[in-house]
Motif scaffolding. Structure first.
Motif, mmCIF file in Angstrom:
data_model
loop_
_atom_site.group_PDB
_atom_site.id
_atom_site.type_symbol
_atom_site.label_atom_id
_atom_site.label_comp_id
_atom_site.label_asym_id
_atom_site.label_seq_id
_atom_site.Cartn_x
_atom_site.Cartn_y
_atom_site.Cartn_z
ATOM 1 N N ILE A 115 -38.591 -40.535 5.048
ATOM 2 C CA ILE A 115 -38.586 -40.612 6.067
ATOM 3 C C ILE A 115 -37.450 -40.712 6.219
ATOM 4 O O ILE A 115 -36.405 -40.836 6.935
ATOM 5 C CB ILE A 115 -38.700 -40.303 7.286
ATOM 6 N N TRP A 116 -37.082 -41.380 4.544
ATOM 7 C CA TRP A 116 -35.551 -41.145 4.628
ATOM 8 C C TRP A 116 -33.997 -40.970 3.919
ATOM 9 O O TRP A 116 -32.997 -40.858 4.987
ATOM 10 C CB TRP A 116 -35.247 -43.013 3.801
ATOM 11 N N ARG A 117 -34.813 -39.813 3.128
ATOM 12 C CA ARG A 117 -34.285 -38.493 2.515
ATOM 13 C C ARG A 117 -34.489 -37.713 2.552
ATOM 14 O O ARG A 117 -33.858 -36.919 2.421
ATOM 15 C CB ARG A 117 -33.812 -39.150 1.114
ATOM 16 N N SER A 118 -35.896 -36.924 2.866
ATOM 17 C CA SER A 118 -36.437 -36.320 2.229
ATOM 18 C C SER A 118 -36.387 -35.351 3.514
ATOM 19 O O SER A 118 -37.075 -35.133 5.145
ATOM 20 C CB SER A 118 -38.052 -35.789 2.144
ATOM 21 N N LEU A 176 -38.645 -33.929 9.920
ATOM 22 C CA LEU A 176 -39.031 -32.630 11.208
ATOM 23 C C LEU A 176 -40.270 -33.040 10.728
ATOM 24 O O LEU A 176 -40.592 -32.653 12.298
ATOM 25 C CB LEU A 176 -37.852 -31.897 10.535
ATOM 26 N N ALA A 177 -41.159 -32.779 9.560
ATOM 27 C CA ALA A 177 -42.384 -32.968 10.602
ATOM 28 C C ALA A 177 -42.914 -34.364 10.821
ATOM 29 O O ALA A 177 -43.941 -34.030 10.930
ATOM 30 C CB ALA A 177 -42.918 -32.179 9.003
ATOM 31 N N ALA A 191 -46.638 -40.228 10.071
ATOM 32 C CA ALA A 191 -45.235 -39.956 8.802
ATOM 33 C C ALA A 191 -45.827 -38.490 7.525
ATOM 34 O O ALA A 191 -47.018 -38.751 7.428
ATOM 35 C CB ALA A 191 -44.573 -40.493 7.876
ATOM 36 N N VAL A 192 -45.619 -37.171 7.853
ATOM 37 C CA VAL A 192 -45.754 -36.495 6.631
ATOM 38 C C VAL A 192 -45.368 -36.301 5.339
ATOM 39 O O VAL A 192 -44.123 -36.310 5.870
ATOM 40 C CB VAL A 192 -45.895 -35.481 7.492
ATOM 41 N N ASP A 193 -45.984 -36.323 4.572
ATOM 42 C CA ASP A 193 -45.433 -35.562 3.489
ATOM 43 C C ASP A 193 -44.972 -34.375 2.922
ATOM 44 O O ASP A 193 -46.050 -33.037 2.914
ATOM 45 C CB ASP A 193 -46.269 -36.224 1.808
ATOM 46 N N PHE A 194 -44.695 -33.884 3.530
ATOM 47 C CA PHE A 194 -43.838 -31.696 3.852
ATOM 48 C C PHE A 194 -43.365 -31.102 3.077
ATOM 49 O O PHE A 194 -43.719 -30.091 2.719
ATOM 50 C CB PHE A 194 -43.736 -31.557 5.484
ATOM 51 N N ASP A 195 -42.767 -31.949 2.138
ATOM 52 C CA ASP A 195 -42.128 -31.343 0.470
ATOM 53 C C ASP A 195 -42.760 -31.415 -0.219
ATOM 54 O O ASP A 195 -42.331 -31.193 -1.608
ATOM 55 C CB ASP A 195 -40.860 -31.985 1.037
ATOM 56 N N GLY A 222 -35.863 -45.358 9.009
ATOM 57 C CA GLY A 222 -36.262 -44.136 8.386
ATOM 58 C C GLY A 222 -35.049 -43.229 9.743
ATOM 59 O O GLY A 222 -34.230 -43.939 10.713
ATOM 60 N N GLN A 223 -34.602 -42.005 9.298
ATOM 61 C CA GLN A 223 -34.267 -40.621 10.288
ATOM 62 C C GLN A 223 -35.357 -40.369 11.379
ATOM 63 O O GLN A 223 -34.198 -40.951 12.476
ATOM 64 C CB GLN A 223 -33.303 -39.628 9.790
ATOM 65 N N PRO A 224 -36.360 -40.502 11.493
ATOM 66 C CA PRO A 224 -37.173 -40.477 12.939
ATOM 67 C C PRO A 224 -37.123 -41.708 13.376
ATOM 68 O O PRO A 224 -37.479 -42.199 14.570
ATOM 69 C CB PRO A 224 -38.145 -40.412 12.191
#
Length: 368
Positions: free
Chosen positions: A216-219, A224-225, A205-209, A192-194
């Protein structure tokens, strides 16, 4: 016709080398006889195992592989962290990253404030890691993570590491944290992005939304979280500056540099170290600070705090942590370049460093 020939040639050059039949058969046998029992003991179901690994092809273009009967295939890794500092701190790229980071800070200001409130990590530092890892999510992450991890687990010189990461990736599927088709990674298996390895994904990894997935690929909120949570879990101290550029008197030895030689700020001040600009942040007066001279006398010098080494836990490179801290400053306050550039010093390739370290270990030396 000419364009078609050029295209065909490029395809041939970029295509992975053919896998010998006997090597492919050995890989299949290893998966079934060795790795499947381990995965089964870890609670991985057979359908999940097959969905992840059935039909995979070995990727022999990866670095640091050891082919049976051929020994190590020492391909040089092109990671920027192992290049010369002057190249790593390209000023044009830093200006672009800083401008983009400031725009994203304005765009996601409320989100970043929520993240800082929860994890204690400032938004500019989180954004700087996002920039370094995936150009704020713009970089392509094209590889199938299981093909990368399985190849490394079977052929890498670091088999134990990649077998643990392959098992972690299977756990991600088993727990339905991400779909099989969505598990895309870098050539090193980072997701993913991070750019988190599968084990780090499970840990940080965190579900922040709040949609029930750690995407971590699209959200962007999850990306960021998750970065902030990684730093938080590694000991980030809220309100503590990462460090500051300093002037080092010629009488102060470079041998005082490093994470095992921290001392109170007042001791460094007594030796004559001073900030290049302004004053030391008040937060640096608490606890130990450390001298950092990535190029010795041939570049800028810094006093850094424990938070610098927390950043380094994200990627074990002094240059990486320095880049993140410096870019964070430029995003936050539009800071300038270092007062003196890194000289264009020569550097050893990572392969050369590894060979040298192996020789030193054989001779009984501690290369830590």
């Amino acid at each position: 016709m000419f364009r078609a020939l050029i295209f065909a040639l490029l395809m041939l050059l970029n295509a992975p080398p053919a896998v010998p039949r006997d090597l492919d058969a050995a890989f299949r046998a290893w998966l079934e006889r060795d790795f499947w029992p381990r995965a089964q003991r870890a609670g991985i179901s057979r359908p999940v195992f097959d969905s992840a690994l059935s039909g995979l092809r070995l990727n022999l273009k990866l670095p640091d592989l050891r082919l049976p009967g051929q020994g190590a295939v020492e391909r040089e890794q092109k990671q920027a962290e192992f290049a010369a500092p002057a190249k790593y701190f390209n000023q044009r790229a830093l200006r672009i990253h800083a401008a983009r980071g400031r725009a994203l800070w304005r765009k996601h200001r409320d989100l970043l404030r929520q993240i800082e409130k929860r994890f204690g990590v400032p938004g500019p530092i989180v954004l700087a890691i996002w920039a370094r890892e995936s150009n704020y999510g713009r970089a392509r992450i094209p590889h199938d993570a299981f093909a990368i991890l399985a190849t490394q687990a079977f052929l890498s010189r670091r088999k134990a590491l990649f077998r643990a990461e392959l098992l972690a990736a299977l756990r991600i599927l088993q727990r339905r944290l991400a779909p099989r088709s969505g598990l895309k990674s870098s050539w090193a298996g980072a997701l993913g992005q991070p750019q988190m390895m599968p084990g780090d994904y499970l840990a940080y990894a965190v579900d922040f939304d709040g949609d029930g997935r750690r995407d971590i690929w699209r959200s962007v909120p999850d990306v960021l979280a998750s970065i902030a949570n990684h730093l938080h879990k590694h000991g980030w101290r809220r309100g503590l500056a990462w460090g500051v550029e300093v002037k080092v008197p010629a009488a102060v030895s470079c041998a005082l540099e490093g994470p095992d030689q921290g001392r109170p700020l007042k001791d460094w001040r007594a030796m004559g170290l001073r900030p290049v600009r302004g004053a030391f942040p008040p937060s640096m007066r608490r606890g130990k600070v450390y001298l950092l001279m990535p190029a010795g006398r041939f570049g800028p010098a810094f006093l850094v705090t424990g938070n610098f080494y927390v950043i380094k836990d994200y990627n074990m490179s002094d240059l990486y942590a320095l880049f993140v801290g410096h870019l964070g400053d430029r995003i936050h306050a539009g800071g300038r370049a270092f007062s003196r550039p890194f000289a264009d010093v020569g550097h050893l390739r990572r392969i050369d460093v590894a060979r040298m370290q192996r020789a030193l270990v054989r001779a009984g030396h501690d290369v830590g």
